[in-house]
Scaffold this active site. Structure first.
Site, PDB file in Angstrom:
ATOM      1  N   HIS A  75       0.850  -1.020  -0.193  1.00  0.00           N
ATOM      2  CA  HIS A  75      -0.043   0.127   0.020  1.00  0.00           C
ATOM      3  C   HIS A  75       0.933   1.233  -0.026  1.00  0.00           C
ATOM      4  O   HIS A  75       1.867   1.346   0.787  1.00  0.00           O
ATOM      5  CB  HIS A  75      -1.007   0.064   1.218  1.00  0.00           C
ATOM      6  N   PRO A  79      -3.191  -0.265  19.122  1.00  0.00           N
ATOM      7  CA  PRO A  79      -2.879  -0.842  17.866  1.00  0.00           C
ATOM      8  C   PRO A  79      -2.873   0.192  16.699  1.00  0.00           C
ATOM      9  O   PRO A  79      -2.742   0.111  15.731  1.00  0.00           O
ATOM     10  CB  PRO A  79      -3.705  -2.103  17.648  1.00  0.00           C
ATOM     11  N   TYR A 110      -9.039   4.699   8.079  1.00  0.00           N
ATOM     12  CA  TYR A 110      -8.988   5.210   9.647  1.00  0.00           C
ATOM     13  C   TYR A 110      -9.975   6.229   9.753  1.00  0.00           C
ATOM     14  O   TYR A 110      -9.802   7.345   9.190  1.00  0.00           O
ATOM     15  CB  TYR A 110      -7.796   5.668  10.167  1.00  0.00           C
TER      16      TYR A 110
HETATM   17  P1  FAD Z   1       4.143 -12.053  21.028  1.00  0.00           P
HETATM   18  O1  FAD Z   1       3.471 -11.893  19.539  1.00  0.00           O
HETATM   19  O2  FAD Z   1       3.173 -12.006  22.128  1.00  0.00           O
HETATM   20  O3  FAD Z   1       5.098 -13.632  21.399  1.00  0.00           O
HETATM   21  C1  FAD Z   1       5.209 -13.882  22.550  1.00  0.00           C
HETATM   22  C2  FAD Z   1       5.228 -15.543  22.543  1.00  0.00           C
HETATM   23  O4  FAD Z   1       5.859 -15.798  23.888  1.00  0.00           O
HETATM   24  C3  FAD Z   1       4.122 -16.085  22.389  1.00  0.00           C
HETATM   25  O5  FAD Z   1       4.035 -16.955  21.326  1.00  0.00           O
HETATM   26  C4  FAD Z   1       3.772 -16.548  23.626  1.00  0.00           C
HETATM   27  O6  FAD Z   1       3.149 -17.966  23.609  1.00  0.00           O
HETATM   28  C5  FAD Z   1       5.024 -16.897  24.229  1.00  0.00           C
HETATM   29  N1  FAD Z   1       5.212 -16.902  25.695  1.00  0.00           N
HETATM   30  C6  FAD Z   1       4.380 -16.183  26.564  1.00  0.00           C
HETATM   31  N2  FAD Z   1       4.876 -16.745  27.743  1.00  0.00           N
HETATM   32  C7  FAD Z   1       5.655 -17.805  27.780  1.00  0.00           C
HETATM   33  C8  FAD Z   1       6.316 -18.744  28.776  1.00  0.00           C
HETATM   34  N3  FAD Z   1       5.870 -18.637  29.867  1.00  0.00           N
HETATM   35  N4  FAD Z   1       7.079 -19.640  28.384  1.00  0.00           N
HETATM   36  C9  FAD Z   1       7.539 -19.784  26.858  1.00  0.00           C
HETATM   37  N5  FAD Z   1       6.818 -18.880  25.975  1.00  0.00           N
HETATM   38  C10 FAD Z   1       5.948 -18.019  26.343  1.00  0.00           C
HETATM   39  N6  FAD Z   1       1.541  -4.433  15.577  1.00  0.00           N
HETATM   40  C11 FAD Z   1       1.947  -4.283  14.424  1.00  0.00           C
HETATM   41  O7  FAD Z   1       3.177  -3.939  14.189  1.00  0.00           O
HETATM   42  N7  FAD Z   1       1.034  -3.926  13.110  1.00  0.00           N
HETATM   43  C12 FAD Z   1       0.046  -4.082  13.338  1.00  0.00           C
HETATM   44  O8  FAD Z   1      -1.174  -3.801  12.421  1.00  0.00           O
HETATM   45  C13 FAD Z   1      -0.840  -4.388  14.465  1.00  0.00           C
HETATM   46  N8  FAD Z   1      -2.095  -4.679  14.765  1.00  0.00           N
HETATM   47  C14 FAD Z   1      -2.570  -5.519  15.905  1.00  0.00           C
HETATM   48  C15 FAD Z   1      -3.718  -5.782  15.952  1.00  0.00           C
HETATM   49  C16 FAD Z   1      -4.178  -6.197  17.173  1.00  0.00           C
HETATM   50  C17 FAD Z   1      -5.615  -6.858  17.248  1.00  0.00           C
HETATM   51  C18 FAD Z   1      -3.315  -6.715  18.072  1.00  0.00           C
HETATM   52  C19 FAD Z   1      -3.752  -7.408  19.392  1.00  0.00           C
HETATM   53  C20 FAD Z   1      -1.891  -6.389  18.156  1.00  0.00           C
HETATM   54  C21 FAD Z   1      -1.609  -5.789  17.178  1.00  0.00           C
HETATM   55  N9  FAD Z   1      -0.119  -5.508  16.706  1.00  0.00           N
HETATM   56  C22 FAD Z   1       0.485  -4.822  15.575  1.00  0.00           C
HETATM   57  C23 FAD Z   1       0.915  -5.730  17.925  1.00  0.00           C
HETATM   58  C24 FAD Z   1       1.611  -7.105  17.539  1.00  0.00           C
HETATM   59  O9  FAD Z   1       0.517  -8.186  17.479  1.00  0.00           O
HETATM   60  C25 FAD Z   1       2.569  -7.436  18.750  1.00  0.00           C
HETATM   61  O10 FAD Z   1       3.237  -6.435  19.117  1.00  0.00           O
HETATM   62  C26 FAD Z   1       3.500  -8.454  18.453  1.00  0.00           C
HETATM   63  O11 FAD Z   1       3.002  -9.898  18.334  1.00  0.00           O
HETATM   64  C27 FAD Z   1       4.670  -8.424  19.332  1.00  0.00           C
HETATM   65  O12 FAD Z   1       5.489  -9.703  19.140  1.00  0.00           O
HETATM   66  P2  FAD Z   1       6.171 -10.245  20.298  1.00  0.00           P
HETATM   67  O13 FAD Z   1       7.116 -11.399  19.689  1.00  0.00           O
HETATM   68  O14 FAD Z   1       7.045  -9.331  21.114  1.00  0.00           O
HETATM   69  O15 FAD Z   1       5.248 -10.946  21.376  1.00  0.00           O
HETATM   70  C1  DHB Z   2      -4.447  -3.574  11.201  1.00  0.00           C
HETATM   71  C2  DHB Z   2      -4.343  -3.560  12.464  1.00  0.00           C
HETATM   72  C3  DHB Z   2      -3.925  -2.280  12.955  1.00  0.00           C
HETATM   73  O1  DHB Z   2      -3.473  -2.094  14.337  1.00  0.00           O
HETATM   74  C4  DHB Z   2      -3.782  -1.242  12.259  1.00  0.00           C
HETATM   75  O2  DHB Z   2      -3.418  -0.211  12.765  1.00  0.00           O
HETATM   76  C5  DHB Z   2      -4.199  -1.460  10.734  1.00  0.00           C
HETATM   77  C6  DHB Z   2      -4.349  -2.506  10.351  1.00  0.00           C
HETATM   78  C7  DHB Z   2      -4.854  -4.929  10.616  1.00  0.00           C
HETATM   79  O3  DHB Z   2      -4.935  -6.162  11.613  1.00  0.00           O
HETATM   80  O4  DHB Z   2      -4.849  -5.020   9.430  1.00  0.00           O
END
Ligand code: FAD
Ligand code: DHB
Length: 400
Positions: A72, A293, A201
């Protein structure tokens, strides 16, 4: 068991860190408490910054994203029922974002790691960290009914917001800064055609709405709901009525509807833990910080954290010096706070705060009118949304 870097969590942070270390010839073991099917099936983020796209491509895991993702060049902002296109490509000298789901990034990284012979232990339990302030930290965990101990040179806590790693930083040196918002997001996956070529948005009197996409057949949309609301209160009909009311325009644009195949509510917060290091433990991604988010920053921040961490670890194995590792927090936090600022701004500018006065509501709409009419403001929005660069040194002031 022994390895160089013990990684807790197979999310974007843990998997990418393991992948980057492997490319430098550094060994790691990943411990994940969910199954492979579960991590590859959890619906979360959708938007990848230009820097994340570049990283996936440069490290050989971007091929499917380039084929199946949606590139995009801009987004649309909507308020008072009128759309305003933000041409981010033009405002950032040719950069763009990729809409490619987080669980597909996870699948690509897991496949690459396993193909390279990595050790990933799925479905572990009872993960505990030991001796993190010594030169040989350890992780104990249960797997397949047996108790295991992993000795390592460093531990990377990539275990998300609820994982055990952050709490290992003693209370006396750990500072947690946070803000809770009076809104949540109700997110859906629906079987409908793509609604719009770019994300929308929308700020509306009834609350915020976001139109996104996944595949040509499945779309991802969100609406602002009250944090105390329950998904059981939201029939498919009610969700479509609310979405349409918030995104349809005065000039007759209509939102296509269809069967909703998944729906859930997520709360919103801004959170930062400082510092992100204690002894030989380093925390990265959601383990260290959460953004609301609206700015689409969480996954992207996880990716920038682990690039900084990888450089520190690599420098240690090349030179024996921990100087770069000891600067991990400082370097990573500089980018994290800028993403926090932007995410907080996007959230408060686009959501409807029902406890605001009519004065505050008018200021919010005036902010949107200013942003969409000023090239300077649009450029600032675009460079933040597309993703700020990693700053290895403190930025120099441009003031003279
Ligand atoms: P996580 O993805 O949470 O991974 C952590 C891992 O550790 C998990 O797999 C978990 O199972 C594991 N774990 C936890 N506890 C333990 C334990 N005790 N022992 C072993 N393993 C464990 N971000 C963006 O950049 N763009 C977006 O568009 C966006 N949209 C989002 C929309 C929604 C609805 C949500 C909820 C989030 C969104 N995010 C977005 C945020 C993004 O999903 C997270 O910031 C991202 O997953 C962070 O990655 P991480 O690897 O730090 O943590
Ligand atoms: C999506 C999630 C977001 O948080 C955002 O700002 C834009 C798109 C998505 O899940 O597609």
């Amino acid at each position: 068991m022994k390895t160089q870097v013990g990684i807790i969590g197979a999310g974007p942070a843990g998997l990418m860190l393991s992948h980057l270390l492997h490319l430098e010839g550094i060994e790691s073991v990943i411990l994940e408490n969910r199954s492979r099917e579960e991590i590859e099936g959890t619906i979360r983020a959708g938007v990848l910054e230009q820097g994340t796209v570049d990283l996936l491509n440069a490290t050989g895991v971007g091929e499917r994203m380039m084929r199946e993702g949606h590139l995009h060049h801009g987004i649309e902002l909507q308020y008072n029922g009128i759309r305003h296109r933000v041409n981010m490509h033009e405002l950032t000298d040719g950069k763009s974002i990729m809409v490619y789901p987080q669980h597909e990034v996870i699948k690509d990284l897991v496949a690459a790691r396993l193909e390279a012979g990595a050790e990933i232990y799925f479905s572990v339990s009872d993960v505990t960290l030991h001796d993190v302030d010594s030169d040989s930290p350890k992780i104990r965990f249960k797997h397949d009914g047996g108790e295991e101990e992993l000795s390592c040179d460093f531990i990377a806590g990539c275990d998300g917001f609820h994982g055990p790693s952050r709490k290992m930083i003693p209370d006396a040196i750990r500072e947690e800064k946070q803000q809770i918002y009076p809104f949540s997001w109700l997110g859906i996956l629906a079987e409908t055609p793509i609604a719009n070529p770019e994300l929308i948005y929308s700020n509306h009197d009834r609350g915020f709405a976001l139109i996104s996409t996944r595949t040509p057949e499945i779309q991802r949309h969100y609406i602002q709901v009250d944090p105390s609301d329950d998904i059981a209160n939201w029939s498919d009909d009610r969700i479509w009525t609310e979405l349409k009311a918030r995104v349809e325009t005065k000039d007759g644009w209509k939102l296509p509807d269809g069967p909703i195949i998944q729906k859930n509510i997520v709360s919103m917060r801004s959170f930062v833990c400082e510092p992100m290091q204690y002894g030989r433990l380093f925390i990265a991604g959601d383990a260290a910080h959460i953004v609301p988010p609206t700015g689409a920053k969480g996954l992207n921040l996880a990716m920038s954290d682990v690039q900084v961490l990888k450089r520190g670890i690599e420098t240690f194995y090349q030179t024996g010096s921990t100087d770069m590792l000891n600067r991990y927090s400082e370097i990573a936090l500089r980018r994290i706070w800028k993403a926090q600022r932007f995410s907080s701004w996007m959230t408060t500018t686009l959501h409807r705060n029902f406890s605001h006065s009519s004065f505050e509501r008018s200021i919010q709409l005036s902010e949107l009118e200013y942003v969409t009419s000023s090239r300077a403001a649009l450029t600032s929005l675009s460079e933040n949304y597309i993703g700020l660069p990693l700053e290895w040194e403190s930025p120099k002031s441009l003031l003279v």
